[in-house]
Design an enzyme around this catalytic site. Structure first.
Site, PDB file in Angstrom:
ATOM      1  CB  CYS A   8      -7.517 100.962  56.096  1.00 50.16           C
ATOM      2  SG  CYS A   8      -7.579 100.035  57.637  1.00 50.16           S
ATOM      3  N   GLY A   9     -10.381 100.522  55.638  1.00 54.26           N
ATOM      4  CA  GLY A   9     -11.750 100.031  55.811  1.00 54.26           C
ATOM      5  C   GLY A   9     -12.160  99.784  57.242  1.00 54.26           C
TER       6      GLY A   9
END
Length: 91
Positions: A8-9
């Site tokens: 994810c980010g």
């Protein structure tokens, strides 16, 4: 041991949650694998040593390994189908 990566980010909150869920589901099925949460910036480094990539966001490019829908592990919708893709990648 074969490795699955979840990205994810930031590699902290969402990817950690999904990685834990996948690890638990695999353990329940007596399947051994390393499930690792990473940040999206280091994804290309980890792709080379992994058999599948669990994406929390839509991938912006093609990868040489199966890309699994990580949102399914958050919502439960389609989770079994996505888990089966991971199991197949581990074989």
């Amino acid at each position: 041991m074969k490795k699955i990566i979840v990205a994810c980010g930031s590699g902290v909150a969402t990817s950690q949650t999904v990685a834990s869920k996948i690890q638990s589901l695999l353990r329940d099925r007596n399947i051994q694998a390393q499930v690792e949460a990473v940040d999206i910036k280091s994804l290309d480094t980890h792709i080379r040593s992994s058999v599948a990539y669990v994406a929390i966001t839509n991938p912006e490019k093609e990868y040489p390994i199966p890309v699994i829908n990580g949102i399914a592990f958050l919502t439960g919708i389609g989770m079994e189908e996505e888990l089966e893709k991971i199991i197949q990648a581990l074989k």
